[in-house]
Design an enzyme around this catalytic site. Structure first.
Site, PDB file in Angstrom:
ATOM      1  N   CYS B  86       1.021  -1.213  -0.089  1.00  0.00           N
ATOM      2  CA  CYS B  86      -0.130   0.240   0.021  1.00  0.00           C
ATOM      3  C   CYS B  86       0.743   1.236  -0.007  1.00  0.00           C
ATOM      4  O   CYS B  86       1.513   1.595  -1.028  1.00  0.00           O
ATOM      5  CB  CYS B  86      -1.121  -0.129   1.110  1.00  0.00           C
ATOM      6  SG  CYS B  86      -2.171   1.168   0.953  1.00  0.00           S
ATOM      7  N   HIS B 195      -3.291  -5.654   1.242  1.00  0.00           N
ATOM      8  CA  HIS B 195      -2.607  -5.937   2.496  1.00  0.00           C
ATOM      9  C   HIS B 195      -2.486  -7.396   3.019  1.00  0.00           C
ATOM     10  O   HIS B 195      -3.352  -7.829   3.753  1.00  0.00           O
ATOM     11  CB  HIS B 195      -3.354  -5.440   3.601  1.00  0.00           C
ATOM     12  CG  HIS B 195      -3.233  -3.553   3.638  1.00  0.00           C
ATOM     13  ND1 HIS B 195      -2.303  -3.030   4.142  1.00  0.00           N
ATOM     14  CD2 HIS B 195      -3.923  -2.727   2.585  1.00  0.00           C
ATOM     15  CE1 HIS B 195      -2.562  -1.861   3.957  1.00  0.00           C
ATOM     16  NE2 HIS B 195      -3.427  -1.459   2.882  1.00  0.00           N
ATOM     17  N   GLU B 197      -0.717  -8.685   5.099  1.00  0.00           N
ATOM     18  CA  GLU B 197      -0.278  -8.618   6.630  1.00  0.00           C
ATOM     19  C   GLU B 197      -1.549  -8.574   7.380  1.00  0.00           C
ATOM     20  O   GLU B 197      -1.706  -9.043   8.503  1.00  0.00           O
ATOM     21  CB  GLU B 197       0.467  -7.397   7.103  1.00  0.00           C
ATOM     22  CG  GLU B 197      -0.077  -6.195   7.214  1.00  0.00           C
ATOM     23  CD  GLU B 197      -0.398  -5.242   5.898  1.00  0.00           C
ATOM     24  OE1 GLU B 197      -0.507  -6.091   5.057  1.00  0.00           O
ATOM     25  OE2 GLU B 197      -0.727  -4.136   6.129  1.00  0.00           O
TER      26      GLU B 197
END
Lengths: 87, 233
Positions: B86, B195, B197
């Site tokens: 991002c 994302h 994560e």
């Protein structure tokens, strides 16, 4: 105090989502007759003293390397505005 | 144990999530700070998501001048795995480790959703634990997520297999050719808008067909890097 003004615009081939949204809003508010809007940025670099060629060169370099991203934007003008003209 | 650094810039939001993902994948996370001038001998680096410097000027534009970025760029040129998520992807384009740029979403809205991606290149340092063509679901959340580049650059990315991840079913931000993430020639530097994560632990990930919030499709980004590092030693 003199000011170096840097104008940055999105490249013509890059779609400008903000300009497009403004362009669509204008006729809704009764501002007819504008075919398109593109939105850019204006930076005012205030100089403490005199604008030398060296300083102007630094401003041009900053404009190309930091104030704009050459992938999506063009520096369309770097100009000196004196305080008398500005006021 | 693989040591993976996560850089915190002023305005980073997902640095802790990224560090946690590294640990869940079996690595050791190392906190790095934007003003550091050393990478502390880490084996890989993650530039996390967020709104560094409030996205002022352009997303990622100011962070790319942080002292640590000089070290990250040198290490990346030397082959160290670097992942930009991002805002981290935006920093990687601003610092010219990856081509193109991100502009405001086509629809001008911030968007947050579970997003399906196709793994187009499963040979990068950050995707080797996936299968080419595999579809994964990870969260996406951005405002300036529209990937743009000139046609010649896009054609080159396609021809060289450097489109690493592509949006499937729905293009959330108007990105050219549905591009969600790209890699450099060498495959060690990867950047993407969604994302991974945030999809590493059951109970906190995206919804799957069978179970709410069970998705852990993002974990393989981090295990891939660790596998790559192990294979290189």
């Amino acid at each position: 105090m003199p000011t170096i003004v840097v104008h940055v615009m999105p490249k013509p081939e890059i779609l400008d989502p903000q300009g497009k949204a403004v362009g669509n809003a204008l006729p809704r508010l009764g501002f007819e007759g504008f075919a398109a809007v593109r939105q850019g940025k204006r930076f005012e670099l205030t100089v403490d003293g005199e604008v030398t060629e060296e300083l102007l060169g630094k401003a041009r370099e900053a404009a190309e390397t930091m104030l704009s991203n050459p992938v999506i934007e063009d520096v369309v003008a770097v100009e000196v505005v004196t305080s008398e003209a500005a006021s | 144990m693989a040591r993976i650094g996560v850089v915190t810039f002023p305005g980073s939001l997902d640095d802790r999530d990224a560090a946690r993902a590294v640990r869940l994948a079996g690595g050791e996370s190392v906190n790095l700070f934007h003003s550091d001038e050393s990478l502390q001998d880490v084996d890989a680096v993650v530039l996390p998501g967020g709104f560094s410097y409030g996205d002022y000027l352009r997303a990622g534009a100011i962070s790319r001048f942080a002292p640590i970025m000089e070290k990250v760029v040198d290490a990346a040129h030397g082959g160290m795995p670097v992942l930009g998520i991002c805002n981290g992807f935006q920093v990687l384009t601003e610092v010219h480790l990856l081509p193109g740029s991100m502009i405001k979403n086509e629809h001008l809205h911030f968007i947050c959703r579970d997003q399906v991606l196709r793994v187009e290149n499963a040979e990068t340092a950050w995707s080797s634990d996936y299968e080419a063509g595999q579809e994964i679901t990870i969260p996406l959340k951005n405002q300036d997520g529209q990937y743009v580049a000139d046609e010649a650059t896009l054609d080159a990315l396609e021809a060289e297999g450097r489109v690493a991840f592509r949006y499937v079913g729905f293009n959330p931000n108007g990105s050219r050719r549905d591009i969600a993430g790209i890699t450099n020639e060498r495959g060690n530097v990867v950047g993407l808008m969604p994302h991974p994560e945030h999809a590493v632990e059951a109970g906190f990930g995206p919804d799957s067909v069978l179970n709410g919030r069970r998705g852990t499709d993002g974990l393989s980004f981090f295990t891939s890097a660790i596998s790559t590092l192990v294979a290189a030693t």
